[in-house]
Design a protein around this motif. Sequence first.
Motif, PDB file in Angstrom:
ATOM      1  N   VAL A  24       1.424 -15.394 -12.734  1.00 54.05           N
ATOM      2  CA  VAL A  24       1.741 -16.804 -12.454  1.00 54.05           C
ATOM      3  C   VAL A  24       0.472 -17.659 -12.470  1.00 54.05           C
ATOM      4  O   VAL A  24       0.486 -18.805 -12.914  1.00 54.05           O
ATOM      5  N   LYS A  29       0.493 -19.135 -20.302  1.00 55.67           N
ATOM      6  CA  LYS A  29       1.466 -18.051 -20.266  1.00 55.67           C
ATOM      7  C   LYS A  29       2.354 -18.101 -21.511  1.00 55.67           C
ATOM      8  O   LYS A  29       2.756 -19.176 -21.952  1.00 55.67           O
ATOM      9  N   HIS A  33       4.473 -12.729 -20.946  1.00 50.25           N
ATOM     10  CA  HIS A  33       4.132 -12.906 -19.541  1.00 50.25           C
ATOM     11  C   HIS A  33       5.383 -13.214 -18.714  1.00 50.25           C
ATOM     12  O   HIS A  33       5.556 -12.671 -17.616  1.00 50.25           O
ATOM     13  N   TYR A  34       6.239 -14.099 -19.221  1.00 53.18           N
ATOM     14  CA  TYR A  34       7.455 -14.455 -18.486  1.00 53.18           C
ATOM     15  C   TYR A  34       8.389 -13.254 -18.353  1.00 53.18           C
ATOM     16  O   TYR A  34       9.040 -13.066 -17.313  1.00 53.18           O
ATOM     17  N   ILE A  37       7.092 -11.140 -15.611  1.00 55.56           N
ATOM     18  CA  ILE A  37       7.401 -11.716 -14.295  1.00 55.56           C
ATOM     19  C   ILE A  37       8.802 -11.301 -13.870  1.00 55.56           C
ATOM     20  O   ILE A  37       9.023 -10.874 -12.728  1.00 55.56           O
TER      21      ILE A  37
END
Length: 369
Positions: A24, A29, A33-34, A37
């Motif tokens: 985060v 990003k 990356h998401y 997460i």
Amino acid sequence: MKLALNFVLVIGIVLSILPIIGIVKLKEKKLPHYLLIVFWILILNIIIYFYATLHELTLLQFITNYLQNGVRFLIPPLLYVYVKSIFFKPSGLIRENIKHFIVFFIYFTAYILPKSLYPNATYIYTIHVYVPNWAIVQDIFGILYFIAALHLFYKFKNLLKVNYSNIREKDVLWIEKFLISFLIVLIVDLIITIVEIIVGYYVDWDAYITVFFLIFAMFYLGYYGLTQSTVFLPSFLTHMPISNDAKKESSYLKSIEKSMLKEKFRECMNEQKIFLLQDLNLKLLADKMDTSERKLSAFFSEVLSSNFHDTINAYRVEEAKAILTSKAMENHSIVGIGLSCGFSSKSSFYRIFKKSTSLTPLEYVKQKS
């Protein structure tokens, strides 16, 4: 026993939160990356569920059970799409791969929701009769997806050499270890479930064995990933442009283009010595040569009969050989010479140098002295 389990679960919660915070906090990003997460939130949800179960926190257990129950239908496809997102551009990627989550959506709406709302309904009992153990089904489903993700990763791993001159093995290995570690967790869970069925014993604490392996994998990945890589995703891997296969590019360049690119390439290598840049990649070199990445990639395969990675590192090896046998060697370390020639680390310098000369840099110096 409860105290020990509590300690392990708290460690697991912390290990789940750390990568979420790390990702985060990244300024830039991208889709991988998401997806990571989401992955770590799901892992956090699992551990919180078992924490709530251990301490009999009924409400928290009820809430977290919604995702925990069917997570093995969700995480493996998610990581499969994650691997795809590393190598392919994000445009339309989620839409094209939504089919991989259909099984989870069906399971969630047809089983998890009805079971939570009407646990004693005949409908739920009928499902249990036809599928007596969902854990085996979910484990096999997950294992197959992890194998598919690993196959996809290995398939595109070699294409890194088309675009990058320095490929840090630790970054590539992290993704491989990431997938294998969670594959092992599922295999362990499957073995435990099968043993339960064969032996005929059922206890409440058996699931904590799998959770222990999960947290151990997270601890290992946390150490290896956070200290060796860029928050679980090497930046040079993100959206690597996958070129068409060599056959399609075999006649891509015209004769005049080959001659022109050959001259520009010679100037960049021999006069500008651009290969000394550690972060040199296909795009950067294409910009320097005032051409497109596609044409430059075709130039390597058609004219030089090689790829970007091997060609650039061949120039670096020759530069290193020249310095190692010169007076400059007296004032520099061997590792320093390798880094000054464009290699990103001692390990990559030694590995590529030995592959080219069949000698380590030190052996080469001794042989020439």
